[in-house]
Design a protein around this motif. Structure first.
Motif, mmCIF file in Angstrom:
data_model
loop_
_atom_site.group_PDB
_atom_site.id
_atom_site.type_symbol
_atom_site.label_atom_id
_atom_site.label_comp_id
_atom_site.label_asym_id
_atom_site.label_seq_id
_atom_site.Cartn_x
_atom_site.Cartn_y
_atom_site.Cartn_z
ATOM 1 N N SER A 170 6.587 -57.875 -28.730
ATOM 2 C CA SER A 170 7.292 -57.241 -29.844
ATOM 3 C C SER A 170 6.546 -57.442 -31.160
ATOM 4 C CB SER A 170 8.718 -57.796 -29.961
ATOM 5 O OG SER A 170 9.542 -57.288 -28.934
ATOM 6 N N LEU A 171 5.921 -58.590 -31.335
ATOM 7 C CA LEU A 171 5.125 -58.836 -32.540
ATOM 8 C C LEU A 171 3.900 -57.921 -32.586
ATOM 9 C CD1 LEU A 171 5.315 -62.729 -32.739
ATOM 10 C CD2 LEU A 171 6.217 -61.128 -34.442
ATOM 11 N N ARG A 172 3.255 -57.742 -31.431
ATOM 12 C CA ARG A 172 2.109 -56.825 -31.403
ATOM 13 C C ARG A 172 2.573 -55.396 -31.672
ATOM 14 N NH1 ARG A 172 0.907 -60.376 -27.084
ATOM 15 N NH2 ARG A 172 1.660 -58.898 -25.511
ATOM 16 N N TRP A 173 3.727 -55.034 -31.120
ATOM 17 C CA TRP A 173 4.285 -53.712 -31.383
ATOM 18 C C TRP A 173 4.704 -53.559 -32.843
ATOM 19 C CZ3 TRP A 173 7.905 -52.261 -26.645
ATOM 20 C CH2 TRP A 173 7.091 -52.081 -25.504
ATOM 21 N N GLY A 192 10.973 -54.974 -39.722
ATOM 22 C CA GLY A 192 10.560 -55.732 -38.555
ATOM 23 C C GLY A 192 11.766 -56.372 -37.897
ATOM 24 N N ILE A 193 11.639 -56.686 -36.604
ATOM 25 C CA ILE A 193 12.785 -57.216 -35.841
ATOM 26 C C ILE A 193 12.424 -58.570 -35.235
ATOM 27 C CG2 ILE A 193 14.406 -56.814 -33.958
ATOM 28 C CD1 ILE A 193 13.885 -53.812 -34.267
ATOM 29 N N VAL A 194 13.194 -59.582 -35.592
ATOM 30 C CA VAL A 194 13.004 -60.931 -35.049
ATOM 31 C C VAL A 194 13.564 -60.975 -33.638
ATOM 32 C CG1 VAL A 194 13.562 -63.371 -35.309
ATOM 33 C CG2 VAL A 194 13.161 -61.948 -37.350
ATOM 34 N N GLN A 195 12.744 -61.422 -32.693
ATOM 35 C CA GLN A 195 13.177 -61.621 -31.316
ATOM 36 C C GLN A 195 12.952 -63.085 -30.929
ATOM 37 O OE1 GLN A 195 14.883 -59.778 -29.337
ATOM 38 N NE2 GLN A 195 14.710 -57.693 -30.150
ATOM 39 N N GLY A 196 13.090 -63.394 -29.641
ATOM 40 C CA GLY A 196 12.922 -64.770 -29.193
ATOM 41 C C GLY A 196 14.042 -65.273 -28.310
ATOM 42 N N GLY A 197 14.939 -64.364 -27.915
ATOM 43 C CA GLY A 197 16.017 -64.761 -27.024
ATOM 44 C C GLY A 197 16.902 -65.828 -27.633
ATOM 45 N N MET A 198 17.345 -66.750 -26.793
ATOM 46 C CA MET A 198 18.243 -67.820 -27.231
ATOM 47 C C MET A 198 17.491 -69.088 -27.603
ATOM 48 S SD MET A 198 21.244 -66.430 -27.123
ATOM 49 C CE MET A 198 20.529 -64.821 -27.545
ATOM 50 N N PRO A 216 9.309 -54.517 -45.599
ATOM 51 C CA PRO A 216 10.277 -54.400 -46.697
ATOM 52 C C PRO A 216 11.633 -55.021 -46.380
ATOM 53 C CG PRO A 216 9.168 -52.299 -46.307
ATOM 54 C CD PRO A 216 8.837 -53.191 -45.154
ATOM 55 N N GLY A 217 11.974 -55.116 -45.095
ATOM 56 C CA GLY A 217 13.233 -55.712 -44.669
ATOM 57 C C GLY A 217 13.114 -56.214 -43.246
ATOM 58 N N TYR A 218 14.097 -57.023 -42.826
ATOM 59 C CA TYR A 218 14.019 -57.654 -41.511
ATOM 60 C C TYR A 218 15.359 -57.583 -40.791
ATOM 61 C CZ TYR A 218 9.632 -59.496 -43.279
ATOM 62 O OH TYR A 218 8.378 -59.597 -43.810
ATOM 63 N N ALA A 219 15.274 -57.466 -39.471
ATOM 64 C CA ALA A 219 16.467 -57.453 -38.630
ATOM 65 C C ALA A 219 16.388 -58.589 -37.618
ATOM 66 C CB ALA A 219 16.592 -56.117 -37.904
ATOM 67 N N VAL A 220 17.553 -59.032 -37.179
ATOM 68 C CA VAL A 220 17.655 -59.980 -36.072
ATOM 69 C C VAL A 220 18.159 -59.188 -34.871
ATOM 70 C CG1 VAL A 220 18.756 -62.076 -35.210
ATOM 71 C CG2 VAL A 220 18.148 -61.886 -37.644
ATOM 72 N N GLY A 221 17.304 -59.049 -33.855
ATOM 73 C CA GLY A 221 17.658 -58.312 -32.656
ATOM 74 C C GLY A 221 17.880 -59.232 -31.484
#
Length: 390
Positions: A170-173, A192-198, A216-221
């Protein structure tokens, strides 16, 4: 274009109040964003969305790519012109829908190969393709293509190794999405979207590396994907407030009224969820004093509105005066129960208006509490009211 102005913060929590300026208008935060998957919020006229205070709505990149397609969207100058909505729009990347296809899709480093659920055509979604579709849609906020890390993988809980592999892709994407977004000279804003599971350590690493890319902004997915509620709350308590304070923070796909208030307390500015519209169609209504099941037989003769304190069209009528303030213009629980039992389409239309109004009004009350420096008191009263029961 995106400008985020932080107006105030709450000393008792991570809650904050702000304004988000986008190409199609200014959004007051914290905010709930109604979901309009196919270019419409199900069962709700655009004027009703304006009337209930909707400031920004969602569109679904995947489904709009399937139908009506980019060519049609291009001819209307984007999604705003197509669905006649003149305020901001956020579009997701399509990643969650592709992930949801399960065995029908194959994920590789390049992107996702899958069969169209509409006609079976072989299709390919990549970060570049997602950016191209969202540029055609001309949405004010564009989401990077990411892989939604599942809570379970092939019958077992996702391991840290599996979550890391997904997070790193996801970071490369994210970088590829950013590069293509710039190449297309898209004038809107990319999140951008923060991932990493639990795994909190993976969340922290994903966050740090995304911040270095300067979105410009960030999401938690990757929350509300089947994990227990306490696990979702743990990640919600860990991640949002660690994102840059001078940029908007978006918690994707969450959730109940309690989740929204708790999310605000953890520093979230933006929320979306299908719950208010989906639950409305299934007869579950949100009220100040808990949830109400309109299909229950006890409502058959009840003259009260869904919520005596609510000013929505379903509860208070066109005058907008709640029962608690002397109004008598809305529809009774008995009538809504009758519509549901008969399968009349007016039933879910009215209940959807009510649930969305409840969510949007809840966020308005949160903003007012933050403006007044009374968020802690509001939070406590909200919990007490919801626990009281209908």
């Amino acid at each position: 274009m995106l400008q985020f102005d932080l107006l105030t913060t709450d000393p008792t929590s991570h809650a904050r109040r702000g304004t988000l300026t986008l190409n199609h208008g200014v959004v007051q935060t914290p905010i709930f964003m109604p979901v309009g998957t196919y270019g419409t919020v199900k069962g709700v006229m655009p004027q009703s969305l304006h009337d209930m205070g909707a400031q920004i709505i969602l569109g679904n990149t995947f489904h709009l790519w399937m139908r009506p397609g980019q060519e049609v969207m291009q001819s209307f100058g984007g999604l705003h012109g197509f669905e006649k909505w003149d305020k901001p729009i956020l579009t997701d990347s399509g990643g969650f829908q592709v992930w949801s296809l399960g065995a029908m899709r194959k994920i590789t480093e390049e992107g996702v190969h899958f069969a169209s659920p509409v006609n079976g055509d072989k299709l390919f979604m990549s970060p570049e393709v997602s950016m191209q579709i969202q540029t055609t849609l001309n949405s004010d906020i564009v989401m990077q293509l990411d892989e939604c890390t599942p809570y379970e993988t092939k019958g077992h809980l996702t391991t840290e190794r599996e979550a890391r592999q997904s997070m790193e892709m996801s970071l490369r994407w994210a970088q590829r999405s950013k590069d293509e977004f710039a190449r297309l000279e898209n004038p809107n804003a990319l999140f951008g979207i923060v991932q990493g599971g639990m795994f909190e350590n993976l969340r922290a690493e994903s966050l740090e590396r995304l911040v270095a890319m300067d979105f410009p902004g960030y999401a938690v997915g990757g929350v509300s994907v089947g994990e227990p509620k306490d696990e979702m709350l743990r990640i919600m308590a860990h991640t949002p407030h660690r994102l840059p304070a001078h940029k908007p923070r978006y918690l994707m796909g969450v959730g109940t009224p309690e989740d929204l208030v708790e999310g605000v307390a953890q520093g979230v500015d933006m929320f979306d969820c299908v719950m208010p519209t989906r639950n409305a169609r299934n007869g579950t209504l949100f009220t100040r004093f808990g949830d109400l099941k309109i299909r229950n037989a006890r409502h058959k003769t009840d003259h009260q509105p869904l919520d005596t304190t609510c000013s929505c069209h379903a509860c208070a009528g066109s005058a907008g005066v709640p029962w608690s303030e002397g109004g008598r213009g809305g529809f009774s629980r008995a009538y809504l129960h009758h519509l549901d039992r008969c399968g009349e389409m007016l039933g879910p239309m009215l209940t959807t208006i009510h649930n969305l109004h409840y969510y949007l009004n809840l966020m308005r009350e949160v903003r007012e509490a933050l403006d007044a420096g009374q968020f802690a008191q509001f939070r406590a009263q909200f919990k007490a009211d919801r626990a009281r029961g209908v």
